[in-house]
Design an enzyme around this catalytic site. Structure first.
Site, mmCIF file in Angstrom:
data_model
loop_
_atom_site.group_PDB
_atom_site.id
_atom_site.type_symbol
_atom_site.label_atom_id
_atom_site.label_comp_id
_atom_site.label_asym_id
_atom_site.label_seq_id
_atom_site.Cartn_x
_atom_site.Cartn_y
_atom_site.Cartn_z
ATOM 1 N N LYS A 173 0.826 -1.208 0.000
ATOM 2 C CA LYS A 173 0.000 0.000 0.000
ATOM 3 C C LYS A 173 0.860 1.259 0.000
ATOM 4 C CE LYS A 173 -1.547 -1.592 3.776
ATOM 5 N NZ LYS A 173 -2.206 -1.950 5.039
ATOM 6 N N THR A 204 -6.891 9.230 9.168
ATOM 7 C CA THR A 204 -6.612 7.945 8.510
ATOM 8 C C THR A 204 -6.417 6.808 9.510
ATOM 9 O OG1 THR A 204 -4.262 8.481 8.473
ATOM 10 C CG2 THR A 204 -5.526 9.015 6.487
ATOM 11 N N GLY A 206 -6.825 3.602 11.148
ATOM 12 C CA GLY A 206 -7.513 2.364 10.796
ATOM 13 C C GLY A 206 -7.670 2.078 9.311
ATOM 14 N N THR A 207 -6.966 2.822 8.460
ATOM 15 C CA THR A 207 -7.131 2.581 7.012
ATOM 16 C C THR A 207 -6.675 1.176 6.618
ATOM 17 O OG1 THR A 207 -5.052 3.770 6.713
ATOM 18 C CG2 THR A 207 -7.051 4.948 6.123
ATOM 19 N N GLY A 208 -5.564 0.719 7.221
ATOM 20 C CA GLY A 208 -5.043 -0.610 6.870
ATOM 21 C C GLY A 208 -6.003 -1.717 7.298
ATOM 22 N N CYS A 209 -6.531 -1.599 8.521
ATOM 23 C CA CYS A 209 -7.497 -2.583 9.047
ATOM 24 C C CYS A 209 -8.713 -2.641 8.121
ATOM 25 C CB CYS A 209 -7.980 -2.179 10.441
ATOM 26 S SG CYS A 209 -6.672 -1.870 11.628
HETATM 27 N N1 ATP Z 1 -5.316 10.059 2.084
HETATM 28 C C1 ATP Z 1 -5.695 8.972 1.415
HETATM 29 N N2 ATP Z 1 -6.514 9.067 0.331
HETATM 30 C C2 ATP Z 1 -6.937 7.979 -0.342
HETATM 31 N N3 ATP Z 1 -6.566 6.730 -0.015
HETATM 32 C C3 ATP Z 1 -5.740 6.565 1.049
HETATM 33 C C4 ATP Z 1 -5.258 7.669 1.817
HETATM 34 N N4 ATP Z 1 -4.475 7.195 2.822
HETATM 35 C C5 ATP Z 1 -4.469 5.860 2.686
HETATM 36 N N5 ATP Z 1 -5.210 5.469 1.621
HETATM 37 C C6 ATP Z 1 -5.473 4.127 1.154
HETATM 38 O O1 ATP Z 1 -5.875 3.385 2.277
HETATM 39 C C7 ATP Z 1 -5.408 2.052 2.178
HETATM 40 C C8 ATP Z 1 -4.557 1.741 3.403
HETATM 41 O O2 ATP Z 1 -3.254 2.213 3.153
HETATM 42 P P1 ATP Z 1 -2.257 2.758 4.239
HETATM 43 O O3 ATP Z 1 -0.919 2.908 3.633
HETATM 44 O O4 ATP Z 1 -2.868 3.944 4.872
HETATM 45 O O5 ATP Z 1 -2.277 1.540 5.219
HETATM 46 P P2 ATP Z 1 -1.719 1.406 6.652
HETATM 47 O O6 ATP Z 1 -0.557 2.321 6.842
HETATM 48 O O7 ATP Z 1 -1.532 -0.032 6.922
HETATM 49 O O8 ATP Z 1 -2.898 1.915 7.514
HETATM 50 P P3 ATP Z 1 -2.953 2.002 9.098
HETATM 51 O O9 ATP Z 1 -1.629 1.578 9.655
HETATM 52 O O10 ATP Z 1 -3.292 3.440 9.338
HETATM 53 O O11 ATP Z 1 -4.064 1.110 9.500
HETATM 54 C C9 ATP Z 1 -4.651 1.989 0.859
HETATM 55 O O12 ATP Z 1 -5.511 1.566 -0.174
HETATM 56 C C10 ATP Z 1 -4.228 3.411 0.650
HETATM 57 O O13 ATP Z 1 -3.926 3.679 -0.697
HETATM 58 C C1 MP5 Z 2 -6.098 -2.807 17.744
HETATM 59 C C2 MP5 Z 2 -5.414 -2.114 16.625
HETATM 60 N N1 MP5 Z 2 -5.125 -2.788 15.488
HETATM 61 C C3 MP5 Z 2 -4.516 -2.164 14.456
HETATM 62 C C4 MP5 Z 2 -4.174 -0.846 14.531
HETATM 63 C C5 MP5 Z 2 -3.481 -0.163 13.367
HETATM 64 O O1 MP5 Z 2 -4.250 0.832 12.801
HETATM 65 P P1 MP5 Z 2 -3.690 2.316 12.663
HETATM 66 O O2 MP5 Z 2 -2.283 2.219 12.191
HETATM 67 O O3 MP5 Z 2 -4.574 2.937 11.637
HETATM 68 O O4 MP5 Z 2 -3.788 2.976 13.998
HETATM 69 C C6 MP5 Z 2 -4.493 -0.153 15.717
HETATM 70 N N2 MP5 Z 2 -4.192 1.139 15.881
HETATM 71 N N3 MP5 Z 2 -5.104 -0.821 16.743
#
Ligand code: ATP
Ligand code: MP5
Length: 267
Positions: A173, A204, A206-209
């Protein structure tokens, strides 16, 4: 109705972890179940405490789910200890789990470390080889590929290395680190980019979750990996684009943007 299971940590503020996963699964039309790996005391500004469950209790939860309502897909998020990763690997093998999506959660957006160093080794050894797809962000991709990722070309090289090492599809990502929200899927068919417009929203958390749960929901419904990723990305763009603004830090998205309150009981 198709079913999905999240194996992850609880986020008391509801924006990430189990809570984000369940909201995402419901909105994507599957029945959501959970096996909790840890409780976190957390809000949009940071994590103040983590309490892991025991390996035995995690196994008990997985037995309870798999022997009753079999999940059509499984998403794995925060698992901070080796013992818990081993418990998950054992049970997923025992129950022949399918459509396994692993989000290798290492550090929260707020900066808190969510996995021990020893557990990263166990994750690599035991869980990643069982996954259908893993969804690292750039820093996690660097750890898994043992190389720096500073450009789109680096993303392709790293994703290929991870794909070859663990034998599963890789969705690397670009969201947080690169200019645009462009993600790279690497499968046996090679690299494929999924282009996204960067939404100007600092919330942002929780975007990854959320993305990994949307992909798991889509796989549960029978979509191909490519379609599951494409539709998952559409979902996260809409959830981010709903511009919810809660909390003092990096706030949560509106997972339920498509949920209607316009219903009534028919007599
Ligand atoms: N500002 C944004 N606008 C549009 N899409 C985004 C944005 N930020 C993240 N994304 C999308 O969200 C999804 C998650 O990517 P991201 O790199 O944020 O994951 P992550 O770092 O594991 O998330 P987190 O650790 O916050 O849970 C991807 O599809 C990414 O392209
Ligand atoms: C319980 C739990 N699982 C996963 C994440 C990662 O998500 P983020 O990087 O968006 O805080 C989090 N903050 N908390």
């Amino acid at each position: 109705m198709k079913t999905a299971l999240t194996i992850a940590g609880s986020d008391s503020s509801g924006g990430a972890g189990i809570q984000a996963d369940i909201k995402t699964m419901i909105t994507n039309g599957v029945y959501a179940m959970s096996a909790v790996t840890a409780l976190t005391a957390q809000n949009t500004t940071g994590v103040t405490g983590i309490m892991d469950v025991t390996g035995d209790f995690l196994k008990q939860q997985l037995d309870a789910v798999f022997t009753d309502i079999y999940p059509d897909a499984v998403k794995i998020g925060m698992v901070s200890q080796s013992e818990l990763i081993e418990a998950i690997a054992e049970k997923l093998k025992e129950y022949k789990a399918k459509n396994i999506v692993v989000d290798p959660v290492m550090v929260a957006t707020s900066g808190a470390k969510l996995i021990s160093d020893e557990a990263i080794d166990t994750l690599k050894e035991k869980l990643l080889p069982m996954a259908d797809v893993i969804t690292p962000n750039i820093p996690e991709g660097e750890v898994l590929s043992d190389r720096k990722i500073e450009s789109p070309d680096d993303m392709v090289t790293a994703a290929k290395a991870i794909f070859e090492k663990y034998g599963c599809a890789v969705l690397l990502k670009g969201g947080h680190a690169m200019n645009d929200a462009n993600d790279l899927l690497y499968t046996e068919e090679g690299p494929q980019w999924f282009y996204g417009k960067k939404i100007d929203n600092p919330n942002t958390h929780g975007t990854g979750c959320t993305l990994s749960s949307a992909i798991a929901s889509n796989l549960a419904k029978g979509m191909s990996m490519k379609d599951a990723v494409e539709k998952g990305k559409e979902y996260i763009s809409l959830a981010l684009g709903a511009m919810l603004n809660l909390g003092a830090g990096s706030g949560p998205m509106n997972h339920g943007f498509a949920v209607t309150t316009d219903w009534e009981v028919t007599k």
